[in-house]
Each structure stands twice: as structure tokens, then as C-alpha cells.
Design an enzyme around this catalytic site. Structure first.
Site, mmCIF file in Angstrom:
data_model
loop_
_atom_site.group_PDB
_atom_site.id
_atom_site.type_symbol
_atom_site.label_atom_id
_atom_site.label_comp_id
_atom_site.label_asym_id
_atom_site.label_seq_id
_atom_site.Cartn_x
_atom_site.Cartn_y
_atom_site.Cartn_z
ATOM 1 N N ASP B 254 -15.550 50.035 70.051
ATOM 2 C CA ASP B 254 -14.532 50.809 70.748
ATOM 3 C C ASP B 254 -13.806 51.725 69.780
ATOM 4 O OD1 ASP B 254 -11.657 49.858 72.780
ATOM 5 O OD2 ASP B 254 -12.940 51.623 72.759
ATOM 6 N N ASP B 344 -11.107 47.401 79.419
ATOM 7 C CA ASP B 344 -10.046 46.703 78.703
ATOM 8 C C ASP B 344 -9.592 45.483 79.468
ATOM 9 O OD1 ASP B 344 -8.710 49.879 77.853
ATOM 10 O OD2 ASP B 344 -9.875 48.524 76.587
#
Lengths: 258, 425
Positions: B254, B344
Site C-alpha cells: 500500500d 482499509d
């Protein structure tokens, strides 16, 4: 027995704290954030204390029960001292952050006062401390069965819940007094807070003699409450005005008729 | 908070420390593709979208004076993200603790993690989990690059079809499975026609809310639910050690994908910004009104803002209701709030759910929960300072992993011993 004990003990332990949260903190985002940050600081202090305790246990004689108990007492004292250290560290961080926020936001006044921060951070410490002390016990109380078959005290759940409530409220009062002592540089007040925390923890060494541990704890709770009330600016006059609904400032703020 | 005289109506602009502009492009990550048919339990699709928390760029409506405000978001936006993240985690933890299906060990694994962890040898198990991670991450990277390429060459229909297929799978198939397991746990006998009606309604309304238009809160609720469902699937089908290594690896990915200049997500964000388009609603959780039709949510928001202003100016007794209302409607059009990608939500919930599933200990779960929230708070603070798309996973997952392992190994024995003797700290 089980569901009743679970709900009863949960509300005893967390009732006042949740009420305080709902009525004073939940609506203000900034306070919620500082509450959670306070909880985080308490957690870090616990982590460090556990680390030291764990290392000391590993290098000690695991068969000797008295040594293990001695190490546990050492762990408790160390944990209390570390918690207060982290409270001080949080105070320092909040002072710096407040100045930074003030500079960045170009406002004339700070968005949150140091007294509110003291209250909120104390409650954050309290929530986390209470949660770690009692949630596992509450989870066990839901299941079938009860305590005390082998001669242990039957009042385990109830006394845990009352002790937890006292600890949560005490943390809040300690927070208020502590921050005020740091602001006004009154180191004796600081020492008094640390000492009272140590006294409360050491009183629990007498468990399961609950009278000896709970009663003094509640006396200390009451005294700290009065001290925190006066530190936060309260007085008998304020209290009377508030209770008889004649406090003009409060009424104006809430748009109620005088 | 005291505001200056002229600004009592502009809660957003002044009292929130900073203005809230429209976030034009949230960064996101697409799923690795529709579930393959070989997968008997159909857990192929991961709705891992966006690991990016994004603010937005200023609109034309924003005047130059507001751009000087150094912080982009206030505490209000942090709370607007705390609440859904908390809700998602609560749903996952509640399910894990009550429905044993999701924490049972199974021999079936996802096709993305072919190596088994059944071996006794620690080294072999570690090696297998690392290999599983490498495969999973490569699948994610390939799918992300594929999505970016499709987006760049404007194959919108393909992307939409892909998204619709994956949300169909989640809304109908996974929720059917979930409902079945809940009924089994509580020993409730329900007939098929009832279940068919429930699932049909749930799924159809979900598809409309997510892909087309619907009340904001309903859309938010559906996004939270599908993130929770996806997280539960991961918790069930990822082997123990692989799950932890994957969590670590995906936060590194990420970080790289969003921040490095050639990262696929950064390219996606920049392309969307150039074209001045929002990213697909199915992959992003938006905390303020964006695609709603009715004004129901805005009036609620107006009322709450009016209350907040009333609290802050406690010296003024005159009625404040009329004055802000006319103006805040316009501002609400501008207020977009913060966006957080569904990936997320999923990975936060996977971490907390795994903490809840392994061991009967609640302290670990609470510690991970607080750690993730603090990580999110820090990420939003950085977002407010740097004003560009940021990865939301690294800080939270790092804190979460540190606290999980340390609470499990260090704090747990200490607290257990204390509880045995009823000592209190």
C-alpha cells in the site's frame, strides 16, 4: 444467574463512565480523539510494565510461589509508576500539541482547554484500565456456573465490578488534579496523586478480604473527587446554583429560561 | 470553540480548523477479479479497494483565502471515519465470537494461498506462509495494474461490469451463507421462501444503493456490511501465519503503490484528477454527501451543525436557527468529507477479527482496536498536513500488529496473573 450477573456487573463497572462519556464527550469530536489517545498512552505504559515483568519472570525461579508473588507485586508497583509517568508524558504532549494547533489554526483561543483535556485524558486512562481489568471477567461471567466452589469468595464478580468503577472514576479525578498540579507547578499535589494511586493498588493486595480493600478505596475515591471538584473550579456555591437550576451561565448556554 | 463575529455560520471553514473541500480523487485498489468457478466456497473475490485516504483538491468555489489554511481536515472528519471503522469491527468481532463457523479451522483454502500450514516443522510453516503471501500480493499487484490500464484506456464498461459482478457475489452469495450460519448457530428454523425474500431484498437494495443512488446512510451501511462480510471470509479462509504475513506485506505494498511515482494507485489517482472524475462509488466509503438525491441527509447535517454553533457561542442568547440554515445548505454541497477505501475497512477488520478469533481473550481485541484507531487518527493528521492521497493501511496495521503480538505474549500473562489474585493496577 449468568446473564443477570453479566449485565449487573457491566453496568456497575462501566455505568458512570459511559454516562460521563455520552453526556459530555460524545458530541465533541476533539474530546473523543483525545480520549482515545489517552487510552492509547495507558496501553503503552501497560505494555512496558508487562515487558519488564515478563523478563523478570523468565529469569527467576518459576517453581517458587512466593517469588512469583513477589515479582507480581513488583510488577504492580512498576505499572503504577509507569502509568503516572505516561500521564505526565501525555500532559507534555498535549501542551505541545495545543500550542501547535493554536498556531496552525489561526484562532484566537484554543479549541480545547487544558482542564477539559485533563478530564478527558483521565477518563481515557480510566476506560482502558477498567476494560483491561474487567472485560475478561465479565466474559466469563456470561457462561454457566459461578465462582466459589473451591472455597474462594463468592463475591468475586461483584467486587471486581465495584473495584473497577472506583478505579475508572479515580483515574478521572487523578487526571484533573495531576494536570492542574503540572500547570501550577505544585509538585506536592503530583506526589499525592502518585501516592494515592500506589495506595489504592496496594490495598488490593488484601483481596479477597473485600472490606479491607474496597472501603478504603471508596474513601479515597470520595476524597479525590472532592479535591478534583475544587481543583476544577467548583465550589459549594456553584453546586447549589447548579442543583437548584439557577446557574445563569449554564442556562444561557443551553437556551433555557432562567 | 469561539469563532470570530462574522463567521458563526461558517462552521466548516473556520471552526473546524480548516476547510473541507471536495476530495476529487480518492486512491483505491480494485479487486483481484471475480471468483473462479473452481472455488467451492466462492471466496475468490476480494473487494479490496483503495488503500488510500484522500482529501481532495479545491473546487473553483473555494476562494484563495481559505487555501491558506494549513490543515485540511478537522476533528469532525476523524470522527466521521472512526464511527464506520468501529461499526465494521464490531460487526466482525460480534460474528466471530458468536458464530463459530468463521473461526473453525477448515481444510479448504483460497486458491490464492495454496500452501498448507499443517506441518509440524516451524521453518516449513514459515516458508509456506511467506510463499502464500508472495502469491497473494502478486495477484493483487497484477489486478491493480490491470485495473489501472483499463482505466487509462477508458474501458469503463468492463470495469463497471467487473465491479457489478463482484458486488453481486458479495451481496447475494456471501450474505446468504452468513445468514445460514447465523440461523444454524441460534438453531432457528427458517423456510426457503422467507430466506429468498430476505436475500433478494437485501441484495437488490444494496446493488441500487452502491452502484446508483440512495440515501447516504443506507449506502454507508451497505458498504460497511460488505466490508465486514469480506473480512469474515478472509478470516475463515486464510491460514493462521499467512494472514499475519499478508497483513504486513499488504501495508508495505500500500505504501509503495500510493506514494511512489510509478505506483499503480498513484497513477490511478492522477489520471482521475486529470480527467476530473470521481472514482467509482462501489469501492470507496464516503463520509459526506456526494451521490445522494434527496436532501434528507443535508437537513440532518444542518441541524447538527446549528447545534454545534449554538454550543460554541454560549454567550449569545439570540436565536441562531435562521441565520446559518440558508448558508449552510450551500456549504454542504461543498463539504465532501473524507473518503476511505473499502480495502482499509476490510484489512482493519481482518486484524481485529483474527485477534478475537485466536484465543478467548478480549484484552488483545481491545488493544488492537485502540491501536488501529490511533493509526487512523495519525494518518488523517498527515493527510491534513500534506493534502494528498495517502495510504491508510501502513500506520494502523503496524500499530495493530505490534499491539497484537505484544498483548498476546506479554500483557496477557501479566493480566491473567493479576486477575487470579485480584490485584488491580
Amino acid at each position: 444467574m449468568t446473564a443477570a450477573v453479566f449485565f449487573g456487573c457491566t453496568f456497575i463497572a462501566f455505568g458512570p463512565a459511559i454516562a460521563l462519556f455520552l453526556f459530555t464527550i460524545a458530541r465533541e469530536p476533539l474530546r473523543v480523539i483525545f480520549l482515545i489517545a489517552g487510552a492509547f498512552f495507558w496501553l503503552v505504559s501497560l505494555l512496558l510494565a508487562s515487558l519488564v515483568w515478563f523478563i523478570s519472570v523468565q529469569i527467576s525461579n518459576k517453581d517458587s510461589a512466593s517469588q512469583q508473588k513477589g515479582l507480581l507485586i513488583f510488577g504492580v508497583v512498576l505499572s503504577v509508576l509507569l502509568q503516572e509517568t505516561f500521564r505526565f508524558a501525555y500532559y507534555k504532549l498535549l501542551k505541545k500539541a495545543n500550542e501547535g494547533l493554536l498556531a496552525l489554526s489561526q484562532e484566537e483561543t484554543m479549541p480545547i482547554s487544558i482542564r477539559q483535556l485533563a478530564y478527558v485524558s483521565g477518563l481515557g486512562f480510566g476506560f482502558m484500565s477498567g476494560a483491561f481489568s474487567v472485560v475478561n471477567i465479565l466474559a466469563d461471567s456470561v457462561g454457566p456456573g459461578t465462582v466459589g466452589i473451591h472455597g474462594d469468595s463468592q463475591h468475586y464478580f461483584l467486587s471486581s465490578a465495584f473495584m473497577t468503577m472506583a478505579i475508572i472514576l479515580l483515574h478521572m479525578f487523578w487526571g484533573v488534579v495531576f494536570f492542574d498540579a503540572c500547570e501550577k507547578q505544585r509538585w506536592w499535589a503530583l506526589a499525592a496523586v502518585v501516592t494515592s494511586h500506589l495506595v489504592v493498588s496496594c490495598l488490593t493486595f488484601q483481596n479477597p478480604e473485600y472490606v479491607a480493600s474496597l472501603v478504603p478505596t471508596y474513601i479515597i475515591l470520595f476524597l479525590m473527587g472532592v479535591w478534583a471538584f475544587y481543583t476544577a473550579g467548583g465550589s459549594l456555591r456553584n453546586l447549589k446554583l447548579c442543583l437548584t437550576c439557577k446557574d445563569k451561565d449554564f442556562l444561557l448556554a443551553n437556551h433555557r429560561p432562567r | 470553540m469561539n469563532t470570530s463575529d462574522s463567521d458563526e455560520d461558517a462552521y466548516n471553514e473556520r471552526t473546524a480548523l480548516v476547510q473541507s473541500e471536495s476530495p476529487v480523487v480518492p486512491s483505491y485498489r480494485p479487486d483481484p477479479g471475480p471468483g473462479p468457478a473452481e472455488e467451492s466456497k466462492g471466496a475468490g473475490i476480494s473487494r479490496r479497494s483503495r488503500p488510500g485516504v484522500d482529501g481532495g483538491e479545491s473546487d473553483q468555489e473555494v476562494d484563495a483565502e481559505e487555501e491558506e489554511l494549513p490543515l485540511k481536515y478537522g476533528a469532525k472528519h476523524v470522527i466521521m471515519l472512526f464511527i464506520p471503522v468501529t461499526l465494521c469491527m464490531v460487526v466482525v468481532v460480534a460474528t466471530i465470537k458468536s458464530v463459530s463457523f468463521y473461526s473453525e479451522k477448515t481444510n479448504q483454502q483460497l486458491i490464492y494461498t495454496p500452501f498448507t500450514e499443517d506441518t509440524q516443522n516451524v521453518g516449513r510453516r514459515l516458508l509456506n506462509s511467506v510463499l502464500n503471501t508472495i502469491i497473494m500480493i502478486s495477484v493483487i499487484v497484477v489486478m491493480t495494474i490491470l485495473l489501472v490500464v483499463l482505466y487509462k484506456y477508458r474501458c469503463y464498461r468492463f470495469i463497471h461490469g467487473w465491479l457489478i459482478l463482484s458486488s453481486l457475489m458479495l451481496l447475494f452469495w456471501f450474505s446468504f451463507m452468513y445468514l445460514g450460519e447465523v440461523f444454524k448457530t441460534y438453531n432457528v428454523a427458517v423456510d426457503y421462501p422467507t430466506v429468498a425474500m430476505i436475500i433478494w431484498n437485501f441484495g437488490a437494495v444494496g446493488m441500487i444503493c452502491i452502484h446508483w443512488k440512495g440515501p447516504l446512510q443506507l449506502q454507508q451501511a451497505y458498504l460497511i456490511l460488505i466490508s465486514a462480510l469480506m473480512a469474515l471470509v478472509f478470516i475463515k479462509y486464510l491460514p493462521e501465519w499467512s494472514a499475519w504475513v499478508i497483513l504486513g506485506a499488504i501495508s508495505i505494498y500500500d505504501l509503495v503503490a500510493v506514494l511512489s511515482p510509478k505506483g499503480p494507485l498513484r497513477m490511478l489517482v492522477e489520471t482521475a484528477q486529470e480527467r476530473n472524475e470521481p472514482i467509482f462509488p462501489a469501492l470507496i466509503y464516503s463520509s459526506a454527501m456526494m451521490w445522494t438525491v434527496g436532501m434528507a441527509s443535508s437537513t440532518d447535517a444542518q441541524r447538527s451543525e446549528t447545534d454545534e454553533e449554538a454550543e460554541q457561542n454560549d454567550r449569545r442568547a439570540e436565536p441562531r436557527s435562521q441565520q446559518p440554515r440558508a448558508v449552510s445548505e450551500d456549504e454542504l454541497e461543498e463539504e465532501r468529507g473524507v473518503k476511505l477505501g473499502l480495502g482499509d475497512f476490510i484489512f482493519y477488520s481482518v486484524l481485529v477479527g483474527k485477534a478475537a478469533a485466536t484465543g478467548g481473550d478480549w484484552n488483545t481485541t481491545i488493544a488492537c482496536f485502540v491501536a488501529i484507531l490511533i493509526g487512523l487518527c495519525l494518518t488523517l493528521l498527515l493527510l491534513a498536513i500534506f493534502k494528498k492521497a495517502l495510504p491508510a493501511l501502513p500506520i494502523s496495521i503496524t500499530f495493530g500488529l505490534i499491539f497484537y503480538f505484544s498483548t498476546d505474549f506479554l500483557v496477557q500473562p501479566f493480566m491473567d496473573n493479576l486477575a487470579n489474585h485480584q490485584f488491580y493496577i
